[in-house]
Design a protein around this motif. Structure first.
Motif, PDB file in Angstrom:
ATOM      1  N   ILE A   1       0.840  -1.210   0.000  1.00  0.00           N
ATOM      2  CA  ILE A   1       0.000   0.000   0.000  1.00  0.00           C
ATOM      3  C   ILE A   1       0.870   1.253   0.000  1.00  0.00           C
ATOM      4  O   ILE A   1       0.621   2.216  -0.736  1.00  0.00           O
ATOM      5  CB  ILE A   1      -0.951  -0.021   1.215  1.00  0.00           C
ATOM      6  N   THR A   2       1.901   1.225   0.851  1.00  0.00           N
ATOM      7  CA  THR A   2       2.807   2.377   0.941  1.00  0.00           C
ATOM      8  C   THR A   2       3.480   2.626  -0.407  1.00  0.00           C
ATOM      9  O   THR A   2       3.573   3.769  -0.878  1.00  0.00           O
ATOM     10  CB  THR A   2       3.870   2.130   2.022  1.00  0.00           C
ATOM     11  N   LEU A   3       3.936   1.534  -1.021  1.00  0.00           N
ATOM     12  CA  LEU A   3       4.599   1.654  -2.323  1.00  0.00           C
ATOM     13  C   LEU A   3       3.632   2.201  -3.374  1.00  0.00           C
ATOM     14  O   LEU A   3       3.996   3.030  -4.207  1.00  0.00           O
ATOM     15  CB  LEU A   3       5.130   0.287  -2.749  1.00  0.00           C
TER      16      LEU A   3
ATOM     17  N   VAL B   1       3.380   6.026  -2.548  1.00  0.00           N
ATOM     18  CA  VAL B   1       4.624   6.798  -2.673  1.00  0.00           C
ATOM     19  C   VAL B   1       5.144   6.797  -4.109  1.00  0.00           C
ATOM     20  O   VAL B   1       5.604   7.828  -4.614  1.00  0.00           O
ATOM     21  CB  VAL B   1       5.693   6.247  -1.712  1.00  0.00           C
ATOM     22  N   LEU B   2       5.063   5.649  -4.788  1.00  0.00           N
ATOM     23  CA  LEU B   2       5.658   5.534  -6.116  1.00  0.00           C
ATOM     24  C   LEU B   2       5.070   6.535  -7.119  1.00  0.00           C
ATOM     25  O   LEU B   2       5.841   7.221  -7.813  1.00  0.00           O
ATOM     26  CB  LEU B   2       5.499   4.093  -6.628  1.00  0.00           C
TER      27      LEU B   2
ATOM     28  N   CYS C   1       5.740  11.303 -10.318  1.00  0.00           N
ATOM     29  CA  CYS C   1       5.173  12.602 -10.734  1.00  0.00           C
ATOM     30  C   CYS C   1       6.193  13.720 -10.531  1.00  0.00           C
ATOM     31  O   CYS C   1       6.382  14.583 -11.402  1.00  0.00           O
ATOM     32  CB  CYS C   1       3.899  12.876  -9.939  1.00  0.00           C
ATOM     33  N   LYS C   2       6.874  13.704  -9.378  1.00  0.00           N
ATOM     34  CA  LYS C   2       7.882  14.733  -9.089  1.00  0.00           C
ATOM     35  C   LYS C   2       9.034  14.644 -10.082  1.00  0.00           C
ATOM     36  O   LYS C   2       9.535  15.666 -10.564  1.00  0.00           O
ATOM     37  CB  LYS C   2       8.406  14.577  -7.654  1.00  0.00           C
TER      38      LYS C   2
END
Length: 263
Positions: free
Chosen positions: A232-234, A237-238, A243-244
């Motif tokens: 879920i975290t991945l 965050v990914l 995007c950045k």
């Protein structure tokens, strides 16, 4: 002479499902043994005549299973020596097959667990005795209504054991649906004072509803939870990182273009 021959010692009866072996000591040297089976109401039967062994299968001589027997083990000289003296002998303990033979292991034919019902079907052990048609008698044929069976069952990985009794050859018991159970079957002769309980069948276990948590418990749950959190975290965050990076790459391209135009 006969008076010098040693007599048998440590005489024991060994009997399972009415197959009965008589054993004793010592091994003979220069003489033989002959076994006589004496019943209270039956004729004397001779078995293992002039044997150099120290055991004798006496099953044939014990067909009246409710009779009480003793064995006389005679120490005798070789057959070619004429000797009219009575040979020395040792006498065994009394033995009554019906009350002393050990009940052997029942054989589990099949079993199933459907929903909240556990079904177990089993077979009687067979005896060496036969019917006139040649088929072997089971212990149920001999004990009749004096024999019953007990099913011991428990939830897999639990120490709480339950039991139920039957005079037939199958059990049906209520269990928790979706939980695995282990069990074994044992013959019992309640009228006996001793040797009431027979040998236990193999322990078998059902396999319905078994999953990885049943096998490994909370450790697997914790590992799965950690993996789920990581995924879920991945997943969150990914995309942000990508995007950045995309924005930074675009901004860098714009700056490079402006620089080229300025030149």
């Amino acid at each position: 002479g006969y008076e010098e021959l040693p007599t048998a010692v440590n005489i024991t009866w060994s009997s399972i499902n009415f197959k009965t072996i008589l054993q004793w000591q010592p091994k003979p040297s220069g003489y033989f043994y002959t076994v006589e089976i004496h019943g209270r109401t039956s004729d004397v039967k001779r078995k293992c005549i002039l044997t150099s062994e120290t055991e004798c299968d006496v099953t044939d001589a014990l067909r009246n299973v409710k009779e009480t027997y003793t064995a006389h083990i005679l120490s005798v000289m070789p057959a070619e020596m004429d000797n009219f003296e009575e040979p020395p002998f040792a006498v065994s303990e009394k033995f009554t097959p019906y009350s002393q033979t050990v009940i052997g292991k029942p054989e589990i034919k099949n079993y199933s667990q459907e929903g909240s019902k556990l079904n177990v079907v089993f077979k009687d052990p067979l005896t060496p005795y036969v019917f006139p048609n040649g088929s072997f008698q089971s212990i149920q044929d001999i004990f009749q209504h004096d024999l019953e069976y007990k099913l011991y069952y428990w939830k897999d990985q639990s120490s709480g054991k339950k039991d139920v009794t039957t005079k037939s050859h199958n059990f049906e018991v209520s269990v928790d649906s979706g939980k695995n159970y282990c069990f074994y079957v044992q013959g019992i002769v309640p009228s006996r004072r001793e040797n009431r309980n027979g040998q236990e069948s193999l322990v078998l276990c059902t396999s319905v509803g078994r999953n990885i948590l049943d096998e490994y418990g909370t450790e697997v749950f914790i590992i799965l939870a950690v993996i789920a959190v990581a995924v879920i975290t991945l997943a969150i965050v990914l995309p942000v990182v990508l995007c950045k990076r995309k924005k930074a790459k675009k901004a860098r391209a714009v700056r490079e273009k402006e620089l080229l135009n300025g030149v």
